[in-house]
Motif scaffolding. Structure first.
Motif, PDB file in Angstrom:
ATOM      1  N   ARG A  31       0.778  -0.947  -0.042  1.00  0.00           N
ATOM      2  CA  ARG A  31      -0.191  -0.309   0.142  1.00  0.00           C
ATOM      3  C   ARG A  31       0.829   1.262   0.127  1.00  0.00           C
ATOM      4  NH1 ARG A  31      -4.325   1.732   4.889  1.00  0.00           N
ATOM      5  NH2 ARG A  31      -4.854   3.855   3.726  1.00  0.00           N
ATOM      6  N   ALA A  32       0.896   1.966  -1.111  1.00  0.00           N
ATOM      7  CA  ALA A  32       1.496   3.455  -1.058  1.00  0.00           C
ATOM      8  C   ALA A  32       0.630   4.338  -0.897  1.00  0.00           C
ATOM      9  CB  ALA A  32       2.056   3.599  -2.750  1.00  0.00           C
ATOM     10  N   VAL A  33       1.262   5.075   0.133  1.00  0.00           N
ATOM     11  CA  VAL A  33       0.304   6.598   0.812  1.00  0.00           C
ATOM     12  C   VAL A  33       1.243   7.619   0.261  1.00  0.00           C
ATOM     13  CG1 VAL A  33      -0.423   7.566   2.852  1.00  0.00           C
ATOM     14  CG2 VAL A  33      -0.528   4.748   2.696  1.00  0.00           C
ATOM     15  N   LEU A  34       0.684   8.735  -0.448  1.00  0.00           N
ATOM     16  CA  LEU A  34       1.392   9.552  -0.907  1.00  0.00           C
ATOM     17  C   LEU A  34       1.244  10.753   0.410  1.00  0.00           C
ATOM     18  CD1 LEU A  34       2.742  11.221  -3.115  1.00  0.00           C
ATOM     19  CD2 LEU A  34       0.557  11.971  -3.881  1.00  0.00           C
ATOM     20  N   CYS A  35       2.395  11.270   0.524  1.00  0.00           N
ATOM     21  CA  CYS A  35       2.801  12.299   1.278  1.00  0.00           C
ATOM     22  C   CYS A  35       3.283  13.593   0.585  1.00  0.00           C
ATOM     23  CB  CYS A  35       3.663  12.098   2.575  1.00  0.00           C
ATOM     24  SG  CYS A  35       3.001  10.426   3.550  1.00  0.00           S
ATOM     25  N   LEU A  36       2.966  14.908   1.035  1.00  0.00           N
ATOM     26  CA  LEU A  36       3.380  16.059   0.105  1.00  0.00           C
ATOM     27  C   LEU A  36       4.724  16.640   0.666  1.00  0.00           C
ATOM     28  CD1 LEU A  36      -0.058  17.373  -0.673  1.00  0.00           C
ATOM     29  CD2 LEU A  36       1.263  15.728  -1.817  1.00  0.00           C
TER      30      LEU A  36
ATOM     31  N   GLY B  51       3.362  15.231  15.466  1.00  0.00           N
ATOM     32  CA  GLY B  51       2.154  15.069  15.935  1.00  0.00           C
ATOM     33  C   GLY B  51       1.142  14.621  14.696  1.00  0.00           C
ATOM     34  N   LEU B  52       0.996  15.490  13.586  1.00  0.00           N
ATOM     35  CA  LEU B  52       0.108  15.135  12.511  1.00  0.00           C
ATOM     36  C   LEU B  52       0.577  14.080  11.506  1.00  0.00           C
ATOM     37  CD1 LEU B  52      -0.750  18.783  11.417  1.00  0.00           C
ATOM     38  CD2 LEU B  52      -2.243  17.351  13.113  1.00  0.00           C
ATOM     39  N   PRO B  53       2.033  13.897  11.332  1.00  0.00           N
ATOM     40  CA  PRO B  53       2.354  12.609  10.679  1.00  0.00           C
ATOM     41  C   PRO B  53       2.330  11.682  11.441  1.00  0.00           C
ATOM     42  CG  PRO B  53       3.970  14.825  10.463  1.00  0.00           C
ATOM     43  CD  PRO B  53       3.003  14.989  11.680  1.00  0.00           C
TER      44      PRO B  53
ATOM     45  N   ALA C  26       0.361  17.149   6.214  1.00  0.00           N
ATOM     46  CA  ALA C  26      -0.179  15.904   6.437  1.00  0.00           C
ATOM     47  C   ALA C  26      -1.698  15.807   6.543  1.00  0.00           C
ATOM     48  CB  ALA C  26       0.225  15.693   8.075  1.00  0.00           C
ATOM     49  N   LEU C  27      -2.391  16.996   6.783  1.00  0.00           N
ATOM     50  CA  LEU C  27      -3.738  17.120   6.562  1.00  0.00           C
ATOM     51  C   LEU C  27      -4.262  16.539   5.253  1.00  0.00           C
ATOM     52  CD1 LEU C  27      -4.310  20.605   8.258  1.00  0.00           C
ATOM     53  CD2 LEU C  27      -4.796  18.647   9.198  1.00  0.00           C
ATOM     54  N   TRP C  28      -3.677  16.836   4.271  1.00  0.00           N
ATOM     55  CA  TRP C  28      -4.163  16.303   2.809  1.00  0.00           C
ATOM     56  C   TRP C  28      -4.070  15.074   2.931  1.00  0.00           C
ATOM     57  CZ3 TRP C  28      -1.695  13.597  -1.107  1.00  0.00           C
ATOM     58  CH2 TRP C  28      -2.636  13.770  -2.386  1.00  0.00           C
ATOM     59  N   THR C  29      -2.967  14.260   3.355  1.00  0.00           N
ATOM     60  CA  THR C  29      -2.928  12.808   3.333  1.00  0.00           C
ATOM     61  C   THR C  29      -4.075  12.234   4.469  1.00  0.00           C
ATOM     62  OG1 THR C  29      -0.437  12.722   2.983  1.00  0.00           O
ATOM     63  CG2 THR C  29      -1.508  10.825   3.966  1.00  0.00           C
ATOM     64  N   MET C  30      -4.437  12.813   5.272  1.00  0.00           N
ATOM     65  CA  MET C  30      -5.596  12.539   6.129  1.00  0.00           C
ATOM     66  C   MET C  30      -6.837  12.359   5.034  1.00  0.00           C
ATOM     67  SD  MET C  30      -5.103  14.455   9.688  1.00  0.00           S
ATOM     68  CE  MET C  30      -3.281  14.501  10.495  1.00  0.00           C
ATOM     69  N   ALA C  31      -7.004  13.643   4.282  1.00  0.00           N
ATOM     70  CA  ALA C  31      -8.034  13.674   3.522  1.00  0.00           C
ATOM     71  C   ALA C  31      -7.994  12.716   2.489  1.00  0.00           C
ATOM     72  CB  ALA C  31      -8.489  14.956   2.899  1.00  0.00           C
ATOM     73  N   ARG C  32      -7.124  12.428   2.090  1.00  0.00           N
ATOM     74  CA  ARG C  32      -7.230  11.499   0.565  1.00  0.00           C
ATOM     75  C   ARG C  32      -7.240   9.963   1.096  1.00  0.00           C
ATOM     76  NH1 ARG C  32      -2.740  10.357  -4.257  1.00  0.00           N
ATOM     77  NH2 ARG C  32      -4.161  11.859  -5.256  1.00  0.00           N
TER      78      ARG C  32
ATOM     79  N   PRO D 227      -8.262  15.061  -2.383  1.00  0.00           N
ATOM     80  CA  PRO D 227      -8.745  16.103  -2.867  1.00  0.00           C
ATOM     81  C   PRO D 227      -7.897  17.017  -3.688  1.00  0.00           C
ATOM     82  CG  PRO D 227      -8.235  16.399  -0.481  1.00  0.00           C
ATOM     83  CD  PRO D 227      -7.630  15.174  -0.841  1.00  0.00           C
ATOM     84  N   ASP D 228      -8.473  18.101  -4.326  1.00  0.00           N
ATOM     85  CA  ASP D 228      -7.883  19.006  -4.775  1.00  0.00           C
ATOM     86  C   ASP D 228      -7.559  20.138  -3.741  1.00  0.00           C
ATOM     87  OD1 ASP D 228      -8.026  18.288  -7.583  1.00  0.00           O
ATOM     88  OD2 ASP D 228      -9.853  19.626  -7.860  1.00  0.00           O
ATOM     89  N   ILE D 229      -6.271  20.870  -3.843  1.00  0.00           N
ATOM     90  CA  ILE D 229      -5.749  21.510  -2.929  1.00  0.00           C
ATOM     91  C   ILE D 229      -6.404  22.962  -3.359  1.00  0.00           C
ATOM     92  CG2 ILE D 229      -3.665  22.807  -1.916  1.00  0.00           C
ATOM     93  CD1 ILE D 229      -2.635  19.753  -2.666  1.00  0.00           C
ATOM     94  N   ASP D 230      -6.743  23.640  -2.176  1.00  0.00           N
ATOM     95  CA  ASP D 230      -7.445  25.153  -2.360  1.00  0.00           C
ATOM     96  C   ASP D 230      -6.388  26.106  -1.997  1.00  0.00           C
ATOM     97  OD1 ASP D 230      -8.759  27.468  -2.220  1.00  0.00           O
ATOM     98  OD2 ASP D 230     -10.253  26.772  -1.169  1.00  0.00           O
ATOM     99  N   PHE D 231      -5.720  26.545  -2.671  1.00  0.00           N
ATOM    100  CA  PHE D 231      -4.380  27.374  -2.152  1.00  0.00           C
ATOM    101  C   PHE D 231      -5.069  28.885  -1.853  1.00  0.00           C
ATOM    102  CE2 PHE D 231      -0.615  25.526  -2.707  1.00  0.00           C
ATOM    103  CZ  PHE D 231      -0.723  24.426  -3.636  1.00  0.00           C
TER     104      PHE D 231
END
Lengths: 513, 513
Positions: free
Chosen positions: A42-47, A385-387, A416-422, B465-469
């Motif tokens: 399982r690959a989990v993308l982090c930004l 924390g978030l990661p 990290a919030l974005w990975t939580m959402a994805r 999700p799309d990122i909203d800058f």
């Protein structure tokens, strides 16, 4: 026909590593392509790489087994180092796969060329650079074995792009069974048992590592009750059991002055999976070691605690039933927000605690909450924390993850919030937003500085402008709300827990004082 | 009575370093306090260390002199390394002050203890660890001298907390005058002049470093016109002059295939402040070096270009007047957004270009815009753009700074937006938001991978999700808007330029193809 990248992924899977927190670049493209042949990984993308490494730490703390990271050359590894430092201090097993230029390309000193080994060794890590593509399989096995330990540690495989894209075979032997995650039981405990019988009253048991689970804490509490020794938990445990049915053993304080009081007057210190306590920072005129002069230090393996209980014939405890706090009302304060958490904490929660100064009263408020676990900032490198919450949620999708997160620290790894959402991870983030590096306001006074001029005040202030975490979370795709009263927080926290996926609450908490 | 921290700041100021991009922690609190005694040192708070180091790079590229950074122990330095790597590749002088534990505290292996030297040396940097508090003044002088060069480089002073808080005196000698920022003129240019006279038609002049200013580009264009040699600019110049009155010399392409075409058929390559060109990455079956086999390589110092013009009696050029593009209309595309920038670019702008794939057509669109400068991603470590824009704006508060920023790369150092807001820096950020790591979609194909399965696609996709800058920027206190058409972008870009302080435009640009 398989490529080197296929072999690497295959050996990771064979070694029980089936999650990869990834932030790849060009030199990792064959690894990325190979993921399509190996859906078991399982690959989990982090930004950002610090999210990937922190997630691997959080994953390991909950799963007990390593995750992989996929990072892009030296600069990618550099961005992940701070959370690898925290993972090292947590003894979390982590296997980094760091892509490198093709071997023959290194001599050209292309723009991204750098000394990857120098970075990979920094968090006291094991670095494996395979000499040929056919050495890849063994390299991965070696890294996994080093990571698993015991103790768990950070191990890095450097993966040159030409090895990735070469035809390769999995030539490794069968994977050795992972070692146990702690030292074996069976040491001679008679001397410590005798010590506790005769000097219990002036002895402290300091619990760390594997001793901070419910069984370890219970054993320590029984010993403590039987012989009068005090038990304490190390300041920043990697994984601490808490809540109903778990003895609420106090943690050694972060502030050296308080820790000295906790240890004052002892003659013996028994380390059970913990290191001898030291001050987090040095301060003018204050000691670095926290153990009183003349104290004798002893060690017991966490795995031997139960035998110590037997040797002492320490009776089982029947603690008085306790109730979680009732829901408070009124504007949020450092005292009441923790009561909201304590009152509403669900069963089997994992609390990721990077609340820093805002969380000083959290332990008392959650002692009688349902059974849960707490993951703390083990290495002091903020932005953990978030990661870690991401990794914990991937490891335990059926458990509610609660990230209690200081505002300033949140911003180091906010994506990290974005990975939580994805990944639609079931994480409730509560930002303790006091618009300050409040811990530094405290520390500025503690180091003996009388200065409070405009430049120093400005450097510790996160206002001007205030940071709006509702907007930021929304931008990353995480539903968010703002709480300014205890009632707000309770309502929003309850709602977040009741819905799947991530949520963020931006809680306005005044700083101390 | 002054402290070690006062001495450090005093010597920085004496050496001409009067800006400090800071992300301090406890071990830096005396430095922070000392800032209140020394208002001549401007401290700029950054919320992540990579913002501080990238800002120091941007500052140095525009000011020509180093800024300081203030970082917290090993993990703080680790977080700053990726942009120090870019600074190294830009030859930017940077002076890091990295706080460390008190000297006597190191032996206790407190949680934040680590090997700072291993990190500080990584970007080919100079590391100075003073042996005593009284050695601080000389240590700072040494670091500044090393940073200034030439060539400019990254230098780090490790500042133990006990030295910071000790009473100390400034015992250093007078500060030596900074060296010139480039090699001296005066080499024997006759052989190269003769080469150009006789082999101009099969010679390329490759310009880098100090040769990419207006004078260097003009001299190269005159030589080129006189002898028929082609001139090219290195792929990622640190600081490039562009626009009206500056010859629009093409850059060597990022894609090796294109670069090979640009260099095909030459017999001689004259490096003027540039390195011999190499492929950014290796690819199966493609060469790493880009210089055709058999090519003879020669070097000329940028400072000698004018003498070469004289030796060749190369006539002045009178280029045909050119006009910036007219404003386009319709939905935004990779082709028309650059025309908006080219049409509206103000006088004396600084473009910080981390637009990556979205910016491939930018040079043509801005060739006839008013005179400006372009700062590029020198080291390939993404997350450079927003921090460099911060530093450029601090160095040149009277110039409009335009940050053209790819979406994925923006997220590594996104909190730079907050520093822009706090300092009210005159920066217009345009996010090129294609919801993808588009360059990796390209690179996945280039490395010869045929895979396009769900996992690989997912790892290169920034949607879902799309990122909203707009939301993120608002959260950090930067006014923001969204553009989906060329008309939107023109209106919003013009408005942003007309108002002081930072603005962000989230521009929806489809990826190529």
């Amino acid at each position: 026909m398989s490529t080197g990248a296929d072999v690497v992924i295959g050996r990771l899977l064979a070694g029980g590593v089936d999650v990869c927190f990834a932030n790849p670049g060009t030199s990792e493209m064959h690894f990325v392509a190979a993921l399509d042949h190996t859906p078991a990984m399982r690959a989990v993308l982090c930004l950002f790489e610090g999210v990937a490494t922190g997630a691997a730490d959080g994953y390991a703390r909950i799963a007990g087994t390593p995750a992989a990271t996929l990072l892009h050359l030296g600069p990618g590894l550099a961005n992940g180092l701070a959370n690898l430092h925290n993972a090292r201090r947590a003894h979390s097993p982590v296997v980094n796969v760091v892509g490198d230029h093709a071997t023959y390309h290194a001599a050209f000193d292309a723009p991204l060329q750098s000394d990857i080994e120098a970075l990979a060794g920094w968090p006291d890590g094991v670095v494996v650079r395979p000499a040929t593509a056919s050495a890849l399989a063994n390299a991965v096995d070696e890294a996994i074995a080093a990571a698993v330990g015991p103790p768990g540690r950070v191990a890095t495989v450097i993966l040159p792009a030409d090895y990735s894209w070469s035809t390769a075979e999995d030539t490794a032997a069968a994977v050795p069974a992972p070692s146990a995650t702690g030292a074996e039981a069976g040491a001679d405990i008679a001397p410590v048992a005798e010590l506790l019988r005769t000097h219990g009253a002036d002895t402290v048991l300091l619990l760390g590592g594997a001793a901070t689970d419910a069984a370890g804490l219970t054993a320590a509490a029984r010993i403590s009750a039987a012989v009068g020794a005090r038990a304490l938990v190390e300041t920043f445990p990697a994984r601490l059991s808490r809540g109903a049915g778990v003895p609420p053993i106090e943690r050694l304080a972060y502030l050296g002055e308080q820790a000295e009081q906790q240890l004052a007057g002892i003659s013996h210190l028994v380390l059970v999976g913990a290191r001898s306590p030291v001050a987090f920072f040095a301060y003018p005129g204050k000691p670095s070691g926290l153990v009183p002069r003349g104290t004798q230090i002893h060690t017991v393996e966490p795995a031997d605690l139960d035998r110590l209980v037997e040797a002492l014939a320490a009776p089982a405890l029947s603690p008085a039933p306790a109730a979680p706090p009732t829901l408070p009302t009124g504007p949020l304060t450092v005292a009441n927000w923790v009561e909201v958490i304590g009152a509403l904490l669900p069963e089997r929660a994992v609390i990721v605690d990077e609340a820093n100064t805002s969380g000083l009263l959290l332990p008392a408020a959650t002692a009688a909450s349902p059974r849960h676990e707490v993951l703390t900032l083990t290495g002091g490198a903020i932005g953990q924390g978030l990661p870690v919450a991401v990794g914990a949620a991937v490891a335990a999708p059926d458990r509610p993850i609660i990230a209690l997160q200081a505002d300033g620290s949140a911003l180091y790894t906010i994506s990290a919030l974005w990975t939580m959402a994805r990944e639609q991870l079931d994480i409730t983030v509560v930002i303790l937003n006091n618009h300050a590096y409040a811990i530094l306001q405290l520390e500025l006074a503690r180091v003996g500085s009388a200065a409070t001029g405009p430049q120093s005040r400005s450097l510790l202030d996160l206002g001007n402008p205030d940071i709006d975490f509702v907007a930021i979370a929304t931008g990353f795709g995480v539903p968010a709300s703002r709480a300014t009263t205890a009632e707000d927080l309770a309502e929003q926290f309850r709602a977040a827990l009741g819905q799947p996926g991530p949520h963020l609450i931006d809680a306005a908490i005044p700083a101390w004082g």
